[in-house]
Write a protein that holds these residues in place. Structure first.
Motif, PDB file in Angstrom:
ATOM      1  N   PHE A  44       0.690  -1.127   0.225  1.00  0.00           N
ATOM      2  CA  PHE A  44       0.069   0.322   0.365  1.00  0.00           C
ATOM      3  C   PHE A  44       0.923   1.618  -0.311  1.00  0.00           C
ATOM      4  N   ASP A  45       2.535   1.647   0.746  1.00  0.00           N
ATOM      5  CA  ASP A  45       2.614   2.735   1.247  1.00  0.00           C
ATOM      6  C   ASP A  45       3.909   2.289  -0.514  1.00  0.00           C
ATOM      7  N   ALA A  46       3.679   1.325  -0.706  1.00  0.00           N
ATOM      8  CA  ALA A  46       4.453   1.514  -2.457  1.00  0.00           C
ATOM      9  C   ALA A  46       3.252   2.209  -3.633  1.00  0.00           C
ATOM     10  N   LEU A  47       1.992   1.618  -3.140  1.00  0.00           N
ATOM     11  CA  LEU A  47       1.585   2.154  -4.554  1.00  0.00           C
ATOM     12  C   LEU A  47       1.205   3.506  -4.020  1.00  0.00           C
ATOM     13  N   LEU A  48       1.280   3.955  -2.928  1.00  0.00           N
ATOM     14  CA  LEU A  48       0.863   5.830  -2.365  1.00  0.00           C
ATOM     15  C   LEU A  48       1.914   6.205  -3.755  1.00  0.00           C
ATOM     16  N   ALA A  49       3.417   6.139  -2.874  1.00  0.00           N
ATOM     17  CA  ALA A  49       4.451   6.719  -3.072  1.00  0.00           C
ATOM     18  C   ALA A  49       4.809   6.374  -5.052  1.00  0.00           C
ATOM     19  N   LYS A  50       4.166   5.226  -5.356  1.00  0.00           N
ATOM     20  CA  LYS A  50       3.851   5.767  -6.678  1.00  0.00           C
ATOM     21  C   LYS A  50       3.032   6.313  -7.932  1.00  0.00           C
ATOM     22  N   VAL A  51       2.473   6.331  -6.761  1.00  0.00           N
ATOM     23  CA  VAL A  51       1.562   7.460  -7.261  1.00  0.00           C
ATOM     24  C   VAL A  51       1.456   9.238  -7.117  1.00  0.00           C
ATOM     25  N   ARG A  52       2.951   9.267  -6.637  1.00  0.00           N
ATOM     26  CA  ARG A  52       2.810  10.721  -5.840  1.00  0.00           C
ATOM     27  C   ARG A  52       4.196  10.881  -6.857  1.00  0.00           C
ATOM     28  N   GLU A  53       4.953   9.183  -7.035  1.00  0.00           N
ATOM     29  CA  GLU A  53       6.389  10.061  -7.985  1.00  0.00           C
ATOM     30  C   GLU A  53       5.584   9.859  -9.788  1.00  0.00           C
ATOM     31  N   LEU A  54       4.920   9.483  -9.784  1.00  0.00           N
ATOM     32  CA  LEU A  54       4.474   9.470 -11.608  1.00  0.00           C
ATOM     33  C   LEU A  54       2.914  10.434 -11.397  1.00  0.00           C
ATOM     34  N   GLY A  55       2.978  11.498 -10.802  1.00  0.00           N
ATOM     35  CA  GLY A  55       2.207  12.282 -11.025  1.00  0.00           C
ATOM     36  C   GLY A  55       2.498  13.452 -10.635  1.00  0.00           C
ATOM     37  N   ASP A  56       1.266  14.286 -11.469  1.00  0.00           N
ATOM     38  CA  ASP A  56       1.650  15.762 -11.226  1.00  0.00           C
ATOM     39  C   ASP A  56       0.472  16.766 -10.241  1.00  0.00           C
ATOM     40  N   PRO A  57       1.185  17.339  -9.160  1.00  0.00           N
ATOM     41  CA  PRO A  57       0.257  17.267  -7.953  1.00  0.00           C
ATOM     42  C   PRO A  57      -0.798  19.053  -8.706  1.00  0.00           C
ATOM     43  N   VAL A  58      -2.397  18.661  -8.141  1.00  0.00           N
ATOM     44  CA  VAL A  58      -2.669  19.703  -8.565  1.00  0.00           C
ATOM     45  C   VAL A  58      -2.880  20.717  -7.351  1.00  0.00           C
ATOM     46  N   PRO A  59      -1.960  21.956  -8.048  1.00  0.00           N
ATOM     47  CA  PRO A  59      -2.651  23.175  -7.277  1.00  0.00           C
ATOM     48  C   PRO A  59      -4.478  22.414  -6.201  1.00  0.00           C
ATOM     49  N   ASP A  60      -3.251  23.022  -4.776  1.00  0.00           N
ATOM     50  CA  ASP A  60      -4.714  23.184  -3.855  1.00  0.00           C
ATOM     51  C   ASP A  60      -6.100  23.672  -4.561  1.00  0.00           C
ATOM     52  N   ASP A  61      -5.619  25.337  -4.633  1.00  0.00           N
ATOM     53  CA  ASP A  61      -6.643  25.856  -5.100  1.00  0.00           C
ATOM     54  C   ASP A  61      -7.317  25.912  -6.336  1.00  0.00           C
ATOM     55  N   SER A  62      -7.107  24.800  -7.557  1.00  0.00           N
ATOM     56  CA  SER A  62      -7.873  23.902  -7.867  1.00  0.00           C
ATOM     57  C   SER A  62      -8.948  22.761  -7.371  1.00  0.00           C
ATOM     58  N   LEU A  63     -10.204  22.393  -8.048  1.00  0.00           N
ATOM     59  CA  LEU A  63     -11.081  22.491  -7.781  1.00  0.00           C
ATOM     60  C   LEU A  63     -11.592  21.873  -9.285  1.00  0.00           C
ATOM     61  N   GLU A  64     -10.422  20.403  -8.873  1.00  0.00           N
ATOM     62  CA  GLU A  64     -10.576  19.557 -10.100  1.00  0.00           C
ATOM     63  C   GLU A  64     -11.493  17.811  -9.389  1.00  0.00           C
ATOM     64  N   PRO A  65     -12.680  17.416 -10.042  1.00  0.00           N
ATOM     65  CA  PRO A  65     -13.089  16.228  -9.938  1.00  0.00           C
ATOM     66  C   PRO A  65     -12.090  14.963 -10.228  1.00  0.00           C
ATOM     67  N   SER A  66     -12.130  14.175  -8.940  1.00  0.00           N
ATOM     68  CA  SER A  66     -11.273  13.366  -8.815  1.00  0.00           C
ATOM     69  C   SER A  66     -11.778  11.982  -9.911  1.00  0.00           C
ATOM     70  N   ASP A  67     -11.283  11.504 -10.914  1.00  0.00           N
ATOM     71  CA  ASP A  67     -12.006  10.341 -11.434  1.00  0.00           C
ATOM     72  C   ASP A  67     -11.499   8.978 -10.100  1.00  0.00           C
ATOM     73  N   LEU A  68     -10.492   8.856  -9.119  1.00  0.00           N
ATOM     74  CA  LEU A  68      -9.515   7.985  -8.569  1.00  0.00           C
ATOM     75  C   LEU A  68      -9.282   8.593  -7.607  1.00  0.00           C
TER      76      LEU A  68
END
Length: 92
Positions: A44-68
C-alpha cells in the motif's frame, strides 16, 4: 486522470501509468485476501509512493473532480478493504 489521496490532495496521472499501478494493486489484493498485514502495509505504501512519483500535483486552489480516490496513507487493512471494488483500488 485526477487521483485524490485522502488527506493529501490530488495529482494528475497519465492513463499510461495505470498498468504499472495495477500490478501493485493486484499484489495488494492478494495480500489483503491472505490477511498479510505487513505485506499489505508495504505494498500500500509502495502504491501511494508510485502515484506521488508518477503524478503531477494539482494546485490546492484548483477544483478538479477526482476520477479515482485512494485511502489515506494511514488507512488500515480493514478501511482499505471497505473501499475496494471488484478491480481493487485501481480500475482495470
Amino acid at each position: 486522470m485526477i487521483v485524490r489521496i485522502m488527506g493529501e490532495g490530488q495529482v494528475r496521472l497519465a492513463d499510461s501509468h495505470l498498468t504499472e499501478l495495477n500490478k501493485l494493486d493486484d499484489e495488494l489484493l492478494a495480500e489483503m485476501e491472505n490477511g498479510d498485514g505487513p505485506g499489505f502495509r508495504r505494498t500500500f505504501d509502495a502504491l501511494l509512493a508510485k502515484v506521488r512519483e508518477l503524478g503531477d500535483p494539482v494546485p490546492d486552489d484548483s477544483l478538479e473532480p477526482s476520477d479515482l480516490i485512494l485511502p489515506s496513507p494511514d488507512a488500515t487493512l480493514d478501511e482499505v478493504r471497505e473501499m475496494l471494488s471488484d478491480d481493487g483500488l485501481i480500475p482495470g
